[in-house]
Design a protein around this motif. Sequence first.
Motif, PDB file in Angstrom:
ATOM      1  N   THR A  34      47.538  19.964  11.976  1.00  0.00           N
ATOM      2  CA  THR A  34      48.473  19.078  11.289  1.00  0.00           C
ATOM      3  C   THR A  34      48.137  17.625  11.568  1.00  0.00           C
ATOM      4  O   THR A  34      48.231  16.765  10.683  1.00  0.00           O
ATOM      5  N   PHE A  35      47.728  17.340  12.802  1.00  0.00           N
ATOM      6  CA  PHE A  35      47.317  15.978  13.133  1.00  0.00           C
ATOM      7  C   PHE A  35      46.201  15.517  12.211  1.00  0.00           C
ATOM      8  O   PHE A  35      46.243  14.404  11.665  1.00  0.00           O
ATOM      9  N   GLU A  36      45.172  16.350  12.028  1.00  0.00           N
ATOM     10  CA  GLU A  36      44.034  15.957  11.195  1.00  0.00           C
ATOM     11  C   GLU A  36      44.480  15.691   9.758  1.00  0.00           C
ATOM     12  O   GLU A  36      44.037  14.721   9.126  1.00  0.00           O
ATOM     13  N   GLU A  37      45.366  16.535   9.238  1.00  0.00           N
ATOM     14  CA  GLU A  37      45.857  16.358   7.868  1.00  0.00           C
ATOM     15  C   GLU A  37      46.658  15.069   7.732  1.00  0.00           C
ATOM     16  O   GLU A  37      46.464  14.286   6.792  1.00  0.00           O
ATOM     17  N   GLN A  38      47.562  14.845   8.685  1.00  0.00           N
ATOM     18  CA  GLN A  38      48.392  13.650   8.622  1.00  0.00           C
ATOM     19  C   GLN A  38      47.591  12.394   8.910  1.00  0.00           C
ATOM     20  O   GLN A  38      47.904  11.316   8.377  1.00  0.00           O
ATOM     21  N   ASP A  39      46.561  12.504   9.721  1.00  0.00           N
ATOM     22  CA  ASP A  39      45.714  11.355  10.024  1.00  0.00           C
ATOM     23  C   ASP A  39      45.002  10.870   8.765  1.00  0.00           C
ATOM     24  O   ASP A  39      44.889   9.666   8.528  1.00  0.00           O
ATOM     25  N   ARG A  40      44.535  11.806   7.950  1.00  0.00           N
ATOM     26  CA  ARG A  40      43.892  11.429   6.681  1.00  0.00           C
ATOM     27  C   ARG A  40      44.898  10.765   5.750  1.00  0.00           C
ATOM     28  O   ARG A  40      44.578   9.777   5.079  1.00  0.00           O
ATOM     29  N   ALA A  41      46.105  11.308   5.710  1.00  0.00           N
ATOM     30  CA  ALA A  41      47.131  10.719   4.853  1.00  0.00           C
ATOM     31  C   ALA A  41      47.508   9.318   5.335  1.00  0.00           C
ATOM     32  O   ALA A  41      47.699   8.393   4.531  1.00  0.00           O
ATOM     33  N   ALA A  42      47.606   9.153   6.645  1.00  0.00           N
ATOM     34  CA  ALA A  42      47.948   7.845   7.202  1.00  0.00           C
ATOM     35  C   ALA A  42      46.853   6.828   6.924  1.00  0.00           C
ATOM     36  O   ALA A  42      47.130   5.657   6.636  1.00  0.00           O
ATOM     37  N   GLU A  43      45.606   7.264   6.998  1.00  0.00           N
ATOM     38  CA  GLU A  43      44.483   6.373   6.707  1.00  0.00           C
ATOM     39  C   GLU A  43      44.561   5.853   5.273  1.00  0.00           C
ATOM     40  O   GLU A  43      44.162   4.720   4.981  1.00  0.00           O
ATOM     41  N   ALA A  44      45.121   6.676   4.387  1.00  0.00           N
ATOM     42  CA  ALA A  44      45.273   6.288   2.981  1.00  0.00           C
ATOM     43  C   ALA A  44      46.508   5.432   2.736  1.00  0.00           C
ATOM     44  O   ALA A  44      46.759   5.008   1.609  1.00  0.00           O
ATOM     45  N   GLY A  45      47.286   5.187   3.796  1.00  0.00           N
ATOM     46  CA  GLY A  45      48.411   4.275   3.663  1.00  0.00           C
ATOM     47  C   GLY A  45      49.794   4.896   3.773  1.00  0.00           C
ATOM     48  O   GLY A  45      50.798   4.188   3.702  1.00  0.00           O
ATOM     49  N   GLU A  46      49.876   6.215   3.956  1.00  0.00           N
ATOM     50  CA  GLU A  46      51.177   6.859   4.090  1.00  0.00           C
ATOM     51  C   GLU A  46      51.803   6.502   5.434  1.00  0.00           C
ATOM     52  O   GLU A  46      51.112   6.375   6.456  1.00  0.00           O
ATOM     53  N   ILE A  47      53.119   6.387   5.467  1.00  0.00           N
ATOM     54  CA  ILE A  47      53.837   6.000   6.687  1.00  0.00           C
ATOM     55  C   ILE A  47      53.778   7.113   7.733  1.00  0.00           C
ATOM     56  O   ILE A  47      53.603   6.868   8.929  1.00  0.00           O
ATOM     57  N   ILE A  48      53.980   8.364   7.326  1.00  0.00           N
ATOM     58  CA  ILE A  48      53.975   9.553   8.190  1.00  0.00           C
ATOM     59  C   ILE A  48      55.201   9.633   9.098  1.00  0.00           C
ATOM     60  O   ILE A  48      55.889  10.643   9.164  1.00  0.00           O
ATOM     61  N   ALA A  49      55.496   8.585   9.838  1.00  0.00           N
ATOM     62  CA  ALA A  49      56.687   8.592  10.690  1.00  0.00           C
ATOM     63  C   ALA A  49      57.927   8.812   9.826  1.00  0.00           C
ATOM     64  O   ALA A  49      58.020   8.323   8.703  1.00  0.00           O
ATOM     65  N   GLU A  50      58.895   9.545  10.375  1.00  0.00           N
ATOM     66  CA  GLU A  50      60.127   9.839   9.645  1.00  0.00           C
ATOM     67  C   GLU A  50      61.195   8.826  10.022  1.00  0.00           C
ATOM     68  O   GLU A  50      61.540   8.689  11.195  1.00  0.00           O
ATOM     69  N   ARG A  51      61.711   8.145   9.028  1.00  0.00           N
ATOM     70  CA  ARG A  51      62.836   7.219   9.249  1.00  0.00           C
ATOM     71  C   ARG A  51      64.126   8.040   9.265  1.00  0.00           C
ATOM     72  O   ARG A  51      64.425   8.753   8.312  1.00  0.00           O
ATOM     73  N   VAL A  52      64.870   7.943  10.340  1.00  0.00           N
ATOM     74  CA  VAL A  52      66.110   8.714  10.500  1.00  0.00           C
ATOM     75  C   VAL A  52      67.272   7.741  10.424  1.00  0.00           C
ATOM     76  O   VAL A  52      67.456   6.901  11.312  1.00  0.00           O
ATOM     77  N   ASP A  53      68.071   7.832   9.380  1.00  0.00           N
ATOM     78  CA  ASP A  53      69.167   6.893   9.180  1.00  0.00           C
ATOM     79  C   ASP A  53      70.479   7.413   9.757  1.00  0.00           C
ATOM     80  O   ASP A  53      71.392   6.635   9.998  1.00  0.00           O
ATOM     81  N   ALA A  54      70.565   8.749   9.945  1.00  0.00           N
ATOM     82  CA  ALA A  54      71.834   9.302  10.435  1.00  0.00           C
ATOM     83  C   ALA A  54      71.998   9.011  11.916  1.00  0.00           C
ATOM     84  O   ALA A  54      71.027   8.892  12.644  1.00  0.00           O
TER      85      ALA A  54
END
Length: 243
Positions: free
Chosen positions: A223-243
Amino acid sequence: MAATLPPPRLLPNGDSAVTVEFSRTIDDAANERVLALDKTLLATPIEGISETIPTYRSLLVHYDPGKIGFDALCEKLLPIAGRPLPPSTKARRWRIPVAYGGEHGIDLEDVAKALNTTPDDIVARHAGGDYRVAMIGFTPGWSYLSGLDKSLHMSRRQNPRLLTPAGTISIGGIQAGIQCLAAPSGWHLLGRTPVRTYQLHRNPTFLTEPGDRVTFFAIDHKTFEEQDRAAEAGEIIAERVDA
C-alpha cells in the motif's frame, strides 16, 4: 481571575531580529503562547516587522531597523506577548498512513530491544498517540510533533546518519517527527509515510501547520508503494478528519 502569565524574555538577534522566548524547555503551554503571538502579529501587524518564525518555545521576529528600533519594538511586543491566550479554536486533524519496520523503519527492531518490548508494541504505542504539530523546521515540511507517549522517550542516536529517506517517521528524545525530504537525522526511524507534508508545485505547498493535530495508522508496504506513486503525482493522501 485569570492566572498571571510569566513575561517572556526579549533577546536581540543581530541588528534586525528579536527572539520572544516564552520558555527554556519544550512544552505545549509555551508553544501555544508562541503560536498565539504569531497569529496576533499576522492579524494586527506592527509597522517594521518583516517576518515571524515560530518555534517550540519562542518566536523570532525580523524587523527593519530603518522603520522601528529594537527598544521601540520590544515596548510593543511585550504587552501583546503577555496577553491571556484567546479561546481555543478547533484544530485541523490529519490521519497519516505509515509503513512501519523493514526497509522503511530500520530502527524499529532496535527501539523495541532498547525498550524491552516487541516491534508490534512499539507500533501500537506510536500509532495510538495523539500528536500536535509544534513547529515546522530544519528542512521544508519537517513537522516536529509533541505528544509522544512517555514510554517511547529515548535519547537520540549516538551516531547520526548523513542521509535518511524522505517520508521518514521517527522519534527522538521526547519528540516525534514527520520528515518530508531526504536529510541527515539522529532520530530513530520507525517507518515511512507516502504523505508529502511539503510539495513545491502542489496546492497547498505545505500540508501541516503548527497547531494541527496528527494521528498515525499502519499500512502494509504494498500500500505504501501505491500511495507513494499517487503522492508523487500530487495527491494529498493524508486524511483530513473534521469530526
